[in-house]
Design a protein around this motif. Structure first.
Motif, PDB file in Angstrom:
ATOM      1  N   GLU A  34       0.826  -1.211   0.000  1.00  0.00           N
ATOM      2  CA  GLU A  34       0.000   0.000   0.000  1.00  0.00           C
ATOM      3  C   GLU A  34       0.857   1.257   0.000  1.00  0.00           C
ATOM      4  N   ARG A  35       1.972   1.228   0.747  1.00  0.00           N
ATOM      5  CA  ARG A  35       2.874   2.384   0.738  1.00  0.00           C
ATOM      6  C   ARG A  35       3.463   2.604  -0.651  1.00  0.00           C
ATOM      7  N   ARG A  38       0.864   4.190  -2.889  1.00  0.00           N
ATOM      8  CA  ARG A  38       0.722   5.629  -2.588  1.00  0.00           C
ATOM      9  C   ARG A  38       1.864   6.427  -3.217  1.00  0.00           C
ATOM     10  N   ASP A  41       1.346   6.658  -6.968  1.00  0.00           N
ATOM     11  CA  ASP A  41       0.226   7.536  -7.291  1.00  0.00           C
ATOM     12  C   ASP A  41       0.564   8.990  -7.009  1.00  0.00           C
ATOM     13  N   GLU A  42       1.242   9.244  -5.886  1.00  0.00           N
ATOM     14  CA  GLU A  42       1.642  10.618  -5.548  1.00  0.00           C
ATOM     15  C   GLU A  42       2.586  11.179  -6.601  1.00  0.00           C
TER      16      GLU A  42
END
Length: 262
Positions: A34-35, A38, A41-42
């Motif tokens: 999940e990190r 992120r 995506d960021e």
């Protein structure tokens, strides 16, 4: 139904980026995965945001599919593309996600459903045989830069191009520090070094992977030498800085004698 001339299958600058070790990233623990999602995506959101600040916003596209990025823009937006690709490659690297790829030019069409691109094929074929984690730049793109009429703009663009010891051109993504006045070079190189060392520790028994990070260490150390000189530092500080920010050759496995006691 649209007529054929409305498809706009025209020349664009196209980049293909491939994430190294994507299988390992996907198979991480749930929280680590999940990190990673992120961070990816960021990075895309930031890149798109910066690209769309320009007047030609609708000429930029950034898409991630599986382990591959496709980034494209009009030929007149090359300066912004090189800057944002450098940010993207550095930001991901500092978070332990390294990429390789190619940057080329050719006819390109995409919409929400398909990508049909001569430029993407050229970019993919450019990087396909390359053993190192770098974004290769097509000589045709370098010629576009050299044809730039403004000397200042031409020099700025060439600042993002390095030539390897094998003669090929690649994206000098750590040049991002030099192009952003508020970006601390020491912090940038420290984060880059830490990320490389972490990957060396993870892949210590895989020589084919270590060869990629050995190349990155050479590039990293080259950028240190390019960014700092002893004359610019307070007396005695340069050597301390070098030891802190450079990656020593002893980081990597070397030759050894057979232990006769075994």
């Amino acid at each position: 139904m649209r007529s054929a001339h409305e498809l706009h299958y025209c020349n664009r600058i196209v980049a293909y980026l491939d994430i190294l070790g994507f299988r390992r990233l996907v198979l991480q623990s749930h929280d680590d995965a999940e990190r990673t999602i992120r961070r990816l995506d960021e990075t895309i959101q930031h890149t798109l945001h910066c690209l769309t600040l320009d007047a030609g916003a609708d000429w930029f596209s950034v898409k991630l599919f599986s382990d591959c990025f496709c980034i494209s823009c009009g030929e007149g937006d090359l300066s912004t593309l090189l800057m944002e690709m450098s940010f993207l490659q550095y930001y991901l690297a500092s978070n332990g996600i390294f990429v390789r790829g190619g940057l080329s030019v050719g006819r390109h069409f995409e919409n929400a459903r398909i990508i049909f691109s001569e430029g993407l094929v050229r970019a993919y074929e450019l990087q396909c045989p390359d053993p190192y984690p770098r974004v290769l730049i097509d000589p045709a793109v370098v010629e576009l830069i050299r044809a730039e009429r403004s000397e200042g703009c031409r020099n700025e663009l060439l600042g993002f191009v390095l030539q390897g010891f094998d003669g090929v051109y690649f994206l000098d993504y750590l040049n991002y520090a030099g192009s952003e006045g508020d970006f601390d070079k020491e912090d940038m190189l420290q984060a880059h070094k830490d990320a490389i060392l972490a990957q060396v520790a993870l892949n210590g028994t895989r020589p084919e992977i270590l060869a990629k990070y050995r190349w990155l260490a050479e590039y990293h150390n080259f950028k240190f030498d390019e960014s700092f000189t002893e004359d610019e530092c307070v007396e005695g500080y340069f050597q301390t800085l070098r030891e802190r920010l450079c990656i020593p050759q002893t980081t990597f496995p070397s030759f050894k004698r057979i232990d006769h006691t075994e």
